[in-house]
Design an enzyme around this catalytic site. Structure first.
Site, mmCIF file in Angstrom:
data_model
loop_
_atom_site.group_PDB
_atom_site.id
_atom_site.type_symbol
_atom_site.label_atom_id
_atom_site.label_comp_id
_atom_site.label_asym_id
_atom_site.label_seq_id
_atom_site.Cartn_x
_atom_site.Cartn_y
_atom_site.Cartn_z
ATOM 1 N N GLY A 1 -18.455 56.665 -32.725
ATOM 2 C CA GLY A 1 -18.405 55.199 -32.487
ATOM 3 C C GLY A 1 -18.232 54.876 -31.017
ATOM 4 N N GLY B 1 -12.076 48.129 -45.202
ATOM 5 C CA GLY B 1 -13.425 48.092 -44.634
ATOM 6 C C GLY B 1 -13.784 49.335 -43.841
ATOM 7 N N GLU C 1 -17.618 53.303 -46.468
ATOM 8 C CA GLU C 1 -18.893 52.686 -46.818
ATOM 9 C C GLU C 1 -18.755 52.094 -48.229
ATOM 10 O OE1 GLU C 1 -21.507 53.137 -44.517
ATOM 11 O OE2 GLU C 1 -20.130 54.305 -43.287
ATOM 12 N N LYS D 1 -23.066 63.787 -37.816
ATOM 13 C CA LYS D 1 -22.583 63.660 -36.438
ATOM 14 C C LYS D 1 -22.477 65.045 -35.779
ATOM 15 C CE LYS D 1 -20.187 59.396 -37.685
ATOM 16 N NZ LYS D 1 -18.941 58.838 -38.236
HETATM 17 P P1 NDP Z 1 -24.754 46.579 -41.400
HETATM 18 O O1 NDP Z 1 -25.260 46.809 -42.784
HETATM 19 O O2 NDP Z 1 -23.501 45.828 -41.213
HETATM 20 O O3 NDP Z 1 -25.883 45.857 -40.527
HETATM 21 C C1 NDP Z 1 -27.268 46.091 -40.648
HETATM 22 C C2 NDP Z 1 -27.947 44.744 -40.626
HETATM 23 O O4 NDP Z 1 -29.365 44.920 -40.582
HETATM 24 C C3 NDP Z 1 -27.631 43.906 -41.880
HETATM 25 O O5 NDP Z 1 -27.294 42.612 -41.500
HETATM 26 C C4 NDP Z 1 -28.940 43.963 -42.647
HETATM 27 O O6 NDP Z 1 -29.126 42.822 -43.446
HETATM 28 C C5 NDP Z 1 -29.945 44.011 -41.522
HETATM 29 N N1 NDP Z 1 -31.248 44.484 -41.951
HETATM 30 C C6 NDP Z 1 -31.544 45.339 -42.957
HETATM 31 N N2 NDP Z 1 -32.887 45.528 -43.023
HETATM 32 C C7 NDP Z 1 -33.424 44.774 -42.052
HETATM 33 C C8 NDP Z 1 -34.756 44.534 -41.631
HETATM 34 N N3 NDP Z 1 -35.802 45.123 -42.216
HETATM 35 N N4 NDP Z 1 -34.963 43.690 -40.607
HETATM 36 C C9 NDP Z 1 -33.909 43.093 -40.008
HETATM 37 N N5 NDP Z 1 -32.609 43.271 -40.356
HETATM 38 C C10 NDP Z 1 -32.383 44.113 -41.381
HETATM 39 O O7 NDP Z 1 -24.668 48.019 -40.706
HETATM 40 P P2 NDP Z 1 -23.747 48.430 -39.468
HETATM 41 O O8 NDP Z 1 -23.842 47.419 -38.405
HETATM 42 O O9 NDP Z 1 -22.424 48.861 -39.969
HETATM 43 O O10 NDP Z 1 -24.471 49.785 -38.997
HETATM 44 C C11 NDP Z 1 -25.666 49.757 -38.228
HETATM 45 C C12 NDP Z 1 -25.943 51.167 -37.723
HETATM 46 O O11 NDP Z 1 -24.878 51.573 -36.891
HETATM 47 C C13 NDP Z 1 -26.058 52.227 -38.823
HETATM 48 O O12 NDP Z 1 -27.034 53.163 -38.435
HETATM 49 C C14 NDP Z 1 -24.672 52.866 -38.828
HETATM 50 O O13 NDP Z 1 -24.685 54.207 -39.293
HETATM 51 C C15 NDP Z 1 -24.358 52.825 -37.352
HETATM 52 N N6 NDP Z 1 -22.924 52.870 -37.046
HETATM 53 C C16 NDP Z 1 -22.082 51.970 -37.604
HETATM 54 C C17 NDP Z 1 -20.742 51.979 -37.311
HETATM 55 C C18 NDP Z 1 -19.802 50.976 -37.875
HETATM 56 O O14 NDP Z 1 -18.627 51.008 -37.534
HETATM 57 N N7 NDP Z 1 -20.247 50.059 -38.710
HETATM 58 C C19 NDP Z 1 -20.183 52.997 -36.399
HETATM 59 C C20 NDP Z 1 -21.160 53.868 -35.802
HETATM 60 C C21 NDP Z 1 -22.491 53.810 -36.147
HETATM 61 P P3 NDP Z 1 -28.668 42.905 -44.997
HETATM 62 O O15 NDP Z 1 -27.198 43.155 -44.981
HETATM 63 O O16 NDP Z 1 -29.040 41.583 -45.520
HETATM 64 O O17 NDP Z 1 -29.434 44.050 -45.594
HETATM 65 N N1 HSE Z 2 -17.943 55.471 -42.451
HETATM 66 C C1 HSE Z 2 -17.900 55.943 -41.108
HETATM 67 C C2 HSE Z 2 -16.470 56.460 -40.855
HETATM 68 C C3 HSE Z 2 -18.268 54.825 -40.166
HETATM 69 O O1 HSE Z 2 -15.605 56.316 -41.726
HETATM 70 O O2 HSE Z 2 -16.210 57.032 -39.809
HETATM 71 C C4 HSE Z 2 -18.748 55.284 -38.818
HETATM 72 O O3 HSE Z 2 -19.858 56.086 -38.827
#
Ligand code: NDP
Ligand code: HSE
Length: 430
Positions: free
Chosen positions: A136, A189, A192, A207
């Site tokens: 992260g 939260g 997942e 990772k």
């Molecule tokens: P989220 O699900 O919160 O956000 C993804 C967003 O993209 C949602 O709002 C989703 O909408 C939207 N979306 C889906 N499909 C489409 C599309 N075709 N066009 C446009 N928008 C779209 O995910 P996160 O922000 O948590 O994670 C994003 C990335 O970051 C992932 O790869 C995750 O592994 C990575 N990550 C996340 C971390 C975290 O703390 N959350 C930490 C480190 C990495 P809808 O919900 O309506 O489908």
């Molecule tokens: N589910 C992941 C974690 C989020 O618990 O670390 C970040 O990739």
């Protein structure tokens, strides 16, 4: 300082995307003063308008049509924070082929298709940055690729999943049981929606695949990583860990020795005085050993809106600087080697083995004989409770080959005096 403008297309406005929007806007002036560049998000691709509205993105720049980003020549950098390996991969490939640098937090995609994505980036002379994909908000990819590049990396120990670290910390602190702490992690939260990839170790394994590829200069894919999750850890294992002066962590381990590497993710006992033992709750840490630097540790928040956005924004600024200087595509794939990845049976470590046996004379000696015959040397033995003539015995071994202990356990399991082998946990870091 001369002001330059760089325009960004942001794909996804969920947790990370909204954080990126917020950080870029909140620290806009500071970023401009530091980098001499005005970074502006020109378009946000999102299918759920509630998400962009909640983040404060003006409706006028929101689109659900990727062609409005890919065909906009003013947009130099595309940031993918949608997640998953299907549409996100397509968007990234198209963006790079259109000459745009890309930034992503997508560990699933990189662990699976990193080699191909790098090839496309190289062919098109663009940047592919992914600092947020591991740990992260913790800076680890760039330090590994730049600051530590003069070192041969010998070992990586990583706590790379916040959910499981939170669960194990709570189980250790309060004696809470597995299902209660998982429910708590979900409520907060951290986990997942479907926490399988957290608790089964696959999130950490993805990772590790990314990190090990960089550390050891050889391509490591998810399928190469040996994975065990935390689902079999019980309060009794945690109690014994404490008694033996260990902490229990889901550790991602990468090692290189004599040109061969090992990559594994599994619950691990580490000494209570190891720096990783005090990494608790949702925090992540990566402990790296280099042949010049010795031990270094990177610590921080491995997930969440703003910490993850911090890493993504750092990548955006770096890609923007490269665009302005005309130096894109200079920090690309470093997997120039083809090292052998050891089968887990060939790895060497210490083991904790907990079992239930009939409590009668000669039992301990019979089991010790099997261990001895399979070249498993015992460091200590504990015998605890006796219920209905069944005793619980805990063995801790010296360093042994995994295949030797597995062979020994197969024989021991078949002995009539053995009720069950309750758990086997590797011991590292001594
Ligand atoms: P989220 O699900 O919160 O956000 C993804 C967003 O993209 C949602 O709002 C989703 O909408 C939207 N979306 C889906 N499909 C489409 C599309 N075709 N066009 C446009 N928008 C779209 O995910 P996160 O922000 O948590 O994670 C994003 C990335 O970051 C992932 O790869 C995750 O592994 C990575 N990550 C996340 C971390 C975290 O703390 N959350 C930490 C480190 C990495 P809808 O919900 O309506 O489908
Ligand atoms: N589910 C992941 C974690 C989020 O618990 O670390 C970040 O990739």
């Amino acid at each position: 300082m001369d002001s330059k403008n760089i325009y960004v297309g942001l794909l996804g406005c969920g947790t990370v995307g909204s954080g990126v929007w917020k950080v870029l806007n909140k620290n806009r002036e500071l970023i401009h003063n530091r980098a001499g560049i005005s970074v502006t998000v020109k378009r946000v691709l999102e299918i759920d308008p509630n998400k962009t509205a909640a983040a404060g993105v003006p409706e006028s720049i929101v689109t659900s049509d990727f062609s409005e980003i890919i065909n906009d020549d003013q947009i130099d950098i595309v940031v993918e924070v949608i997640g998953g390996t299907t549409i996100a991969g397509e968007f990234l490939r198209e963006a790079m082929k259109a000459g745009k640098s890309v930034v992503t937090a997508n560990k699933d995609l990189l662990a699976q298709e990193g080699e191909e994505l790098y090839r496309i980036a190289e062919e098109n002379g663009v940047d592919l940055f992914f600092e947020a994909s591991v740990g992260g908000g913790i800076p680890i990819i760039r330090p590994m690729k730049e600051s530590l590049t003069g070192n041969r990396i010998e070992k990586i120990y990583g706590i790379l999943n916040g959910t499981t670290n939170y669960m194990l910390s709570k189980m250790s602190a309060g004696g809470s049981n597995y299902s209660d702490v998982l429910e708590e992690a979900q409520k907060r939260g951290y986990a997942e929606a479907d926490p399988t990839s957290d608790v089964e170790g696959y999130d950490a394994a993805r990772k590790l695949a990314i990190l090990a590829s960089i550390a050891f200069n050889t391509r490591v894919a998810l399928k190469d990583v040996y994975v065990e999750g935390i689902t079999r850890i019980t309060a009794r294992d945690i109690m014994y860990a404490k008694e033996l002066n260990y902490s229990v962590k889901l550790l991602a381990i990468g090692k290189e020795k004599d040109g061969e590497i090992e990559v594994r993710v599994h619950p691990t006992f580490i000494p209570q005085n190891h720096p990783l033992a005090s990494v608790n709750d949702v925090f992540n840490a990566i402990f790296v050993t280099g042949d010049a630097v010795g031990d270094v540790m990177f610590y921080g928040r491995g997930a969440g809106e703003l910490p993850t956005a911090s890493a993504v924004v750092g990548d955006i600024i770096d890609a923007a600087r490269n665009k302005i200087k005309g130096t894109t595509g200079k920090l690309l794939c470093t997997c120039f080697d083809h090292k052998t990845i050891k089968n887990v049976g060939e790895t060497i470590t210490k083991y904790y083995v907990r079992m239930k046996v009939t409590d009668r004379p000669g039992v301990l000696a019979a089991i010790a004989t099997v261990f001895g015959n399979q070249e498993v040397s015992i460091a200590s033995v504990l015998q605890k409770r006796n219920i209905d003539n069944i005793a619980e015995i805990v063995w801790v071994t010296h360093d042994v080959y995994e295949k030797n202990i597995q062979d020994a356990l197969k024989i021991i399991e078949g002995l009539s005096i053995v009720e069950e082998i309750s758990n086997v946990i590797r011991v590292e870091g001594e």
